[in-house]
Design a protein around this motif. Sequence first.
Motif, PDB file in Angstrom:
ATOM      1  N   ALA A 207       0.846  -1.186   0.000  1.00  0.00           N
ATOM      2  CA  ALA A 207       0.000   0.000   0.000  1.00  0.00           C
ATOM      3  C   ALA A 207       0.884   1.240   0.000  1.00  0.00           C
ATOM      4  CB  ALA A 207      -0.903   0.009   1.240  1.00  0.00           C
ATOM      5  N   PRO A 208       0.308   2.411  -0.353  1.00  0.00           N
ATOM      6  CA  PRO A 208       1.072   3.659  -0.205  1.00  0.00           C
ATOM      7  C   PRO A 208       1.267   3.964   1.273  1.00  0.00           C
ATOM      8  CG  PRO A 208      -0.832   3.933  -1.663  1.00  0.00           C
ATOM      9  CD  PRO A 208      -1.016   2.632  -0.949  1.00  0.00           C
ATOM     10  N   ARG A 209       2.494   4.245   1.641  1.00  0.00           N
ATOM     11  CA  ARG A 209       2.802   4.512   3.053  1.00  0.00           C
ATOM     12  C   ARG A 209       3.498   5.857   3.181  1.00  0.00           C
ATOM     13  NH1 ARG A 209       2.575  -1.263   3.094  1.00  0.00           N
ATOM     14  NH2 ARG A 209       1.393  -1.919   4.955  1.00  0.00           N
ATOM     15  N   PHE A 210       2.952   6.686   4.043  1.00  0.00           N
ATOM     16  CA  PHE A 210       3.530   7.995   4.302  1.00  0.00           C
ATOM     17  C   PHE A 210       4.889   7.843   4.982  1.00  0.00           C
ATOM     18  CE2 PHE A 210       3.806  11.542   7.475  1.00  0.00           C
ATOM     19  CZ  PHE A 210       4.131  12.547   6.574  1.00  0.00           C
ATOM     20  N   VAL A 211       4.946   6.946   5.961  1.00  0.00           N
ATOM     21  CA  VAL A 211       6.210   6.694   6.649  1.00  0.00           C
ATOM     22  C   VAL A 211       6.162   5.306   7.258  1.00  0.00           C
ATOM     23  CG1 VAL A 211       5.524   7.586   8.921  1.00  0.00           C
ATOM     24  CG2 VAL A 211       7.912   7.734   8.229  1.00  0.00           C
ATOM     25  N   VAL A 212       7.324   4.662   7.287  1.00  0.00           N
ATOM     26  CA  VAL A 212       7.541   3.445   8.077  1.00  0.00           C
ATOM     27  C   VAL A 212       8.802   3.685   8.897  1.00  0.00           C
ATOM     28  CG1 VAL A 212       8.022   0.977   8.072  1.00  0.00           C
ATOM     29  CG2 VAL A 212       6.493   1.935   6.344  1.00  0.00           C
ATOM     30  N   LEU A 213       8.693   3.508  10.200  1.00  0.00           N
ATOM     31  CA  LEU A 213       9.828   3.693  11.104  1.00  0.00           C
ATOM     32  C   LEU A 213       9.990   2.442  11.958  1.00  0.00           C
ATOM     33  CD1 LEU A 213       9.191   7.303  12.484  1.00  0.00           C
ATOM     34  CD2 LEU A 213      10.894   6.632  10.788  1.00  0.00           C
ATOM     35  N   ALA A 214      11.232   2.116  12.281  1.00  0.00           N
ATOM     36  CA  ALA A 214      11.511   1.014  13.198  1.00  0.00           C
ATOM     37  C   ALA A 214      12.728   1.376  14.030  1.00  0.00           C
ATOM     38  CB  ALA A 214      11.763  -0.285  12.427  1.00  0.00           C
ATOM     39  N   THR A 215      12.718   0.960  15.282  1.00  0.00           N
ATOM     40  CA  THR A 215      13.850   1.241  16.165  1.00  0.00           C
ATOM     41  C   THR A 215      13.887   0.228  17.287  1.00  0.00           C
ATOM     42  OG1 THR A 215      15.001   2.984  17.397  1.00  0.00           O
ATOM     43  CG2 THR A 215      12.645   2.755  17.791  1.00  0.00           C
ATOM     44  N   LYS A 235      10.372  -1.837  17.788  1.00  0.00           N
ATOM     45  CA  LYS A 235       9.150  -1.047  17.677  1.00  0.00           C
ATOM     46  C   LYS A 235       8.955  -0.563  16.243  1.00  0.00           C
ATOM     47  CE  LYS A 235      11.195   0.410  20.956  1.00  0.00           C
ATOM     48  NZ  LYS A 235      12.361  -0.085  21.762  1.00  0.00           N
ATOM     49  N   VAL A 236       7.719  -0.582  15.773  1.00  0.00           N
ATOM     50  CA  VAL A 236       7.411  -0.198  14.392  1.00  0.00           C
ATOM     51  C   VAL A 236       6.275   0.809  14.399  1.00  0.00           C
ATOM     52  CG1 VAL A 236       6.741  -1.018  12.100  1.00  0.00           C
ATOM     53  CG2 VAL A 236       8.069  -2.518  13.614  1.00  0.00           C
ATOM     54  N   LEU A 237       6.421   1.850  13.584  1.00  0.00           N
ATOM     55  CA  LEU A 237       5.342   2.799  13.332  1.00  0.00           C
ATOM     56  C   LEU A 237       5.141   2.888  11.832  1.00  0.00           C
ATOM     57  CD1 LEU A 237       3.366   5.164  14.121  1.00  0.00           C
ATOM     58  CD2 LEU A 237       5.330   6.690  13.804  1.00  0.00           C
ATOM     59  N   GLU A 238       3.905   2.697  11.392  1.00  0.00           N
ATOM     60  CA  GLU A 238       3.573   2.858   9.972  1.00  0.00           C
ATOM     61  C   GLU A 238       2.369   3.783   9.850  1.00  0.00           C
ATOM     62  OE1 GLU A 238       1.589  -0.387   8.023  1.00  0.00           O
ATOM     63  OE2 GLU A 238       1.657  -1.613   9.844  1.00  0.00           O
ATOM     64  N   GLY A 266      -5.208   5.025  10.098  1.00  0.00           N
ATOM     65  CA  GLY A 266      -3.995   4.640   9.389  1.00  0.00           C
ATOM     66  C   GLY A 266      -2.693   4.872  10.130  1.00  0.00           C
ATOM     67  N   TYR A 267      -2.755   5.070  11.463  1.00  0.00           N
ATOM     68  CA  TYR A 267      -1.543   5.236  12.267  1.00  0.00           C
ATOM     69  C   TYR A 267      -1.410   3.997  13.151  1.00  0.00           C
ATOM     70  CZ  TYR A 267      -2.168  10.104  10.867  1.00  0.00           C
ATOM     71  OH  TYR A 267      -2.328  11.255  10.138  1.00  0.00           O
ATOM     72  N   ARG A 268      -0.443   3.144  12.833  1.00  0.00           N
ATOM     73  CA  ARG A 268      -0.353   1.845  13.504  1.00  0.00           C
ATOM     74  C   ARG A 268       1.027   1.655  14.146  1.00  0.00           C
ATOM     75  NH1 ARG A 268      -3.295   1.402   8.865  1.00  0.00           N
ATOM     76  NH2 ARG A 268      -1.357   1.306   7.645  1.00  0.00           N
ATOM     77  N   ARG A 269       1.010   1.254  15.407  1.00  0.00           N
ATOM     78  CA  ARG A 269       2.228   0.889  16.125  1.00  0.00           C
ATOM     79  C   ARG A 269       2.234  -0.621  16.344  1.00  0.00           C
ATOM     80  NH1 ARG A 269       0.634   5.338  19.861  1.00  0.00           N
ATOM     81  NH2 ARG A 269       1.890   7.199  19.385  1.00  0.00           N
ATOM     82  N   SER A 270       3.443  -1.218  16.308  1.00  0.00           N
ATOM     83  CA  SER A 270       3.579  -2.651  16.548  1.00  0.00           C
ATOM     84  C   SER A 270       4.848  -2.912  17.345  1.00  0.00           C
ATOM     85  CB  SER A 270       3.665  -3.428  15.218  1.00  0.00           C
ATOM     86  OG  SER A 270       2.563  -3.173  14.382  1.00  0.00           O
ATOM     87  N   LEU A 271       4.828  -3.977  18.127  1.00  0.00           N
ATOM     88  CA  LEU A 271       6.023  -4.512  18.767  1.00  0.00           C
ATOM     89  C   LEU A 271       6.262  -5.861  18.104  1.00  0.00           C
ATOM     90  CD1 LEU A 271       8.123  -4.014  21.023  1.00  0.00           C
ATOM     91  CD2 LEU A 271       6.642  -5.360  22.536  1.00  0.00           C
TER      92      LEU A 271
END
Length: 308
Positions: A207-215, A235-238, A266-271
């Motif tokens: 899908a189109p994603r504005f940002v994907v971050l992981a740390t 940790k993931v933020l998409e 459309g703001y999702r956090r994951s561990l």
Amino acid sequence: MALELTKIGVIRNPRSHANRGQTSAPPAGVLWGEPETPQALAEDLRRFAQAGVELVVVDGGDGTLREVLSALPTAFGAAAPILAVLPSGKTNVLALDLGVRPGWTLDAALARAARELIGLKTRRPLRLTWAGGEQADLSGFIFGLGAFVRATQMSHSVHRMGAFHSLAVALTVVGAAFGALFGRDGDGWRQGVRAGLAIDGGEPTVAPRFVVLATSLKRLPLGLRPFGPPQDGLKVLEVSAPPRRLAFALPAVLMGRADTWLRRHGYRRSLAEGLVVTSPAPVVVDGEVFPGGEIAIGLGAPVRFLVP
């Protein structure tokens, strides 16, 4: 435990922000390297390993630390040394997470290493592997795709203005937010990039994603909490593109709030244990741009850090 000074090595980047124009000589009994290339860095670390080095002091920024972490497994194998970070770069996000303030010197680190009681903190860097092997594996602490790449490129201009550390982060966040808030859905900020994302072996969603971050860090500059409350793990933020209700969502995301409407918009956090990101768009690892592709991201082996 006390470390023998003869078993300490220093990797110094003379091009790092705080080291420019400064000269430094190796203390007696300390191995020294100022590598100019990745090949020279690998050779220095092999030399350290052969000498039985137990502590590697990294005098540089986030990029220098990324290169050292990426090369350590080949040089040291399973017998990884303790690391100490002298925050000589422009942002030094790992140093902030560890509680190492700018101004911690080599002499102070050596004195700390010689004490009977040593302060150590453990962190697990991200380990990134590109399918096909076109890009060498990397170890780092912050991965980003989409708007984060543009924000990172903007940060280089901020640095040229003379802003560093948390101030640079603040100006970059403000600039990126301005572009995202007031841009049109089809412009470079808001349209995002088309990317596949698979978390913990699940089916990839494209899908189109504005940002994907992981740390794997716990603390970020300015107290920002885009991944939620501080915790261990990957940790993931998409954020979907174009970002919806961004003016309301941005403060909530940055402060780490878990408002239920964020996920619906459309703001999702994951561990996660691991994820696979697939996109031809470039990505950022610890402040530097790398080619896209199919990238597997997981947690590397724990690394012990000497802290003040």
